[in-house]
Design a protein around this motif. Structure first.
Motif, PDB file in Angstrom:
ATOM      1  N   VAL A   1       0.840  -1.192   0.000  1.00 47.89           N
ATOM      2  CA  VAL A   1       0.000   0.000   0.000  1.00 47.89           C
ATOM      3  C   VAL A   1       0.879   1.247   0.000  1.00 47.89           C
ATOM      4  O   VAL A   1       2.088   1.181   0.262  1.00 47.89           O
ATOM      5  N   GLY A   2       0.281   2.396  -0.270  1.00 52.41           N
ATOM      6  CA  GLY A   2       1.036   3.638  -0.237  1.00 52.41           C
ATOM      7  C   GLY A   2       0.160   4.832  -0.541  1.00 52.41           C
ATOM      8  O   GLY A   2      -0.912   4.688  -1.147  1.00 52.41           O
ATOM      9  N   GLY A   3       0.637   6.012  -0.156  1.00 51.52           N
ATOM     10  CA  GLY A   3      -0.145   7.214  -0.389  1.00 51.52           C
ATOM     11  C   GLY A   3       0.653   8.385  -0.906  1.00 51.52           C
ATOM     12  O   GLY A   3       0.101   9.465  -1.126  1.00 51.52           O
ATOM     13  N   TYR A   4       1.971   8.208  -1.112  1.00 55.54           N
ATOM     14  CA  TYR A   4       2.794   9.288  -1.643  1.00 55.54           C
ATOM     15  C   TYR A   4       2.675   9.329  -3.167  1.00 55.54           C
ATOM     16  O   TYR A   4       2.375   8.331  -3.813  1.00 55.54           O
ATOM     17  N   GLN A   5       2.955  10.508  -3.744  1.00 50.83           N
ATOM     18  CA  GLN A   5       2.883  10.692  -5.193  1.00 50.83           C
ATOM     19  C   GLN A   5       4.037   9.941  -5.865  1.00 50.83           C
ATOM     20  O   GLN A   5       5.202  10.141  -5.533  1.00 50.83           O
ATOM     21  N   LEU A   6       3.709   9.083  -6.834  1.00 48.65           N
ATOM     22  CA  LEU A   6       4.702   8.241  -7.488  1.00 48.65           C
ATOM     23  C   LEU A   6       5.460   9.037  -8.560  1.00 48.65           C
ATOM     24  O   LEU A   6       4.852   9.551  -9.501  1.00 48.65           O
ATOM     25  N   LEU A   7       6.775   9.094  -8.412  1.00 42.38           N
ATOM     26  CA  LEU A   7       7.609   9.841  -9.357  1.00 42.38           C
ATOM     27  C   LEU A   7       8.362   8.935 -10.320  1.00 42.38           C
ATOM     28  O   LEU A   7       8.634   9.324 -11.451  1.00 42.38           O
ATOM     29  N   GLY A   8       8.732   7.743  -9.879  1.00 42.77           N
ATOM     30  CA  GLY A   8       9.531   6.857 -10.720  1.00 42.77           C
ATOM     31  C   GLY A   8       9.883   5.599  -9.961  1.00 42.77           C
ATOM     32  O   GLY A   8       9.270   5.271  -8.947  1.00 42.77           O
ATOM     33  N   ARG A   9      10.913   4.907 -10.456  1.00 40.76           N
ATOM     34  CA  ARG A   9      11.279   3.628  -9.851  1.00 40.76           C
ATOM     35  C   ARG A   9      12.783   3.433  -9.943  1.00 40.76           C
ATOM     36  O   ARG A   9      13.409   3.759 -10.969  1.00 40.76           O
ATOM     37  N   SER A  10      13.352   2.897  -8.881  1.00 42.81           N
ATOM     38  CA  SER A  10      14.783   2.597  -8.885  1.00 42.81           C
ATOM     39  C   SER A  10      15.013   1.135  -9.265  1.00 42.81           C
ATOM     40  O   SER A  10      14.218   0.263  -8.880  1.00 42.81           O
ATOM     41  N   PRO A  11      16.082   0.839  -9.987  1.00 34.98           N
ATOM     42  CA  PRO A  11      16.369  -0.558 -10.342  1.00 34.98           C
ATOM     43  C   PRO A  11      17.064  -1.322  -9.225  1.00 34.98           C
ATOM     44  O   PRO A  11      17.231  -2.544  -9.329  1.00 34.98           O
ATOM     45  N   VAL A  12      17.486  -0.635  -8.165  1.00 34.50           N
ATOM     46  CA  VAL A  12      18.296  -1.283  -7.122  1.00 34.50           C
ATOM     47  C   VAL A  12      17.566  -1.246  -5.788  1.00 34.50           C
ATOM     48  O   VAL A  12      16.820  -0.313  -5.495  1.00 34.50           O
TER      49      VAL A  12
END
Length: 299
Positions: free
Chosen positions: A210-221
């Motif tokens: 779950v989550g509620g923060y605004q999604l900016l991107g994703r890390s590969p590590v």
């Protein structure tokens, strides 16, 4: 024990039975005060005061648990008061820590797919999270937001609610702080290693959930490995502890995929370097001083 007491700096002290002492240093998020808390609690932990069982710092407060049969709460409060006096000025706060680089694929397909599933829980029914965050911060484009987010390192101020999920604040002047509200209602889905922003804080979600923060991107590590089998986690199950500096670096999709493969196969090595963060130097030059910290990654 009950009631409140106050230290000379205005911090409010309260008691939770005979075991817990809770100290509220300020009412709102203030970077200088958050780092004072880190200095105070770090010194308390280093002293290994007999009877102190646990020290839990947060953004505006901290909690200490002690064995009352070994250390009377009043004695603990007197020891804390001395530490508040010692770290009373910004110039007295200097933290020996490290800076770690986190690659990020901003506006990646997975986080965008996820956020678009939950527009009924969001302030904007038509925009992606990253586009919404750019707009409400007065930025002309997602590219401008990425440039702002990668323009200076962040410092971890709170270890948050999952191993490795640390709230961090960007080392920029207050007027340049990125701000974003949380979702109106939390998502029931968040990709593992998603980079997100809520309030003044950026987090990297260590696992899906779950989550509620605004999604900016994703890390590969990864930012956590409870098995400690991944290179970089030999001495800790989490990548960043409190006061760690995180430098986010934008990478394109092709590089993300290669870094993800390298990480899964044990070839990835984190770029990291020891640094000494001096609060007085940051307050004196909030635009230039963070660049000297980032330079440590090039050594």
């Amino acid at each position: 024990m009950s009631g409140y007491e106050f230290f000379a700096d205005g911090a409010r002290v309260s008691f939770g039975g005979d075991e817990f002492v809770f100290v509220e240093v300020c009412e709102g998020m203030d970077l200088a005060q958050a780092l004072r808390i880190q200095a105070i609690t770090g010194e308390l932990a280093r002293r290994e005061l007999p009877g102190v069982l646990d020290v839990a710092p947060a953004n505006a407060s901290y909690l200490v648990r002690a064995d009352p049969d070994v250390l009377h709460p009043r004695e603990l409060v007197r020891a804390l008061a001395r530490l508040h006096d010692r770290f009373g000025e910004a110039g007295s706060v200097a933290l020996d820590t490290e800076i770690v680089e986190i690659p990020v694929w901003y506006a990646d397909p997975e986080t965008e797919r996820t956020c678009l599933k939950f527009r009924d829980r969001h302030q904007s029914p038509t925009e992606t999270d990253i586009a919404y965050t750019a707009r409400i911060n007065g930025l002309a484009s997602v590219a401008d937001l990425v440039a702002a987010h990668t323009s200076a390192p962040f410092i971890v101020t709170f270890p948050c609610f999952k191993p490795g999920n640390t709230e961090c604040v960007q080392l920029v002047p207050r007027e340049r702080q990125i701000q974003a509200p949380k979702y109106l209602r939390p998502r029931t889905e968040t990709p593992a290693r998603a980079v997100a922003h809520g309030g003044a804080f950026t987090v990297v979600y260590p696992t899906a959930g779950v989550g509620g923060y605004q999604l900016l991107g994703r890390s590969p590590v990864p930012v956590a490995d409870l098995t400690q089998q991944t290179p970089g986690f030999e001495t800790s199950k989490v990548l960043a502890t409190i006061s760690t500096l995180l430098r986010f670096r934008s990478v394109p999709g092709e590089e993300y995929e290669q870094l993800r493969t390298d990480s899964r196969e044990g070839r990835y090595r984190y770029r990291r370097a020891p640094v000494r963060f001096a609060l007085a130097e940051f307050l004196a030059d909030p635009a230039g001083y963070p660049r000297t910290l980032e330079a440590a990654l090039s050594c």
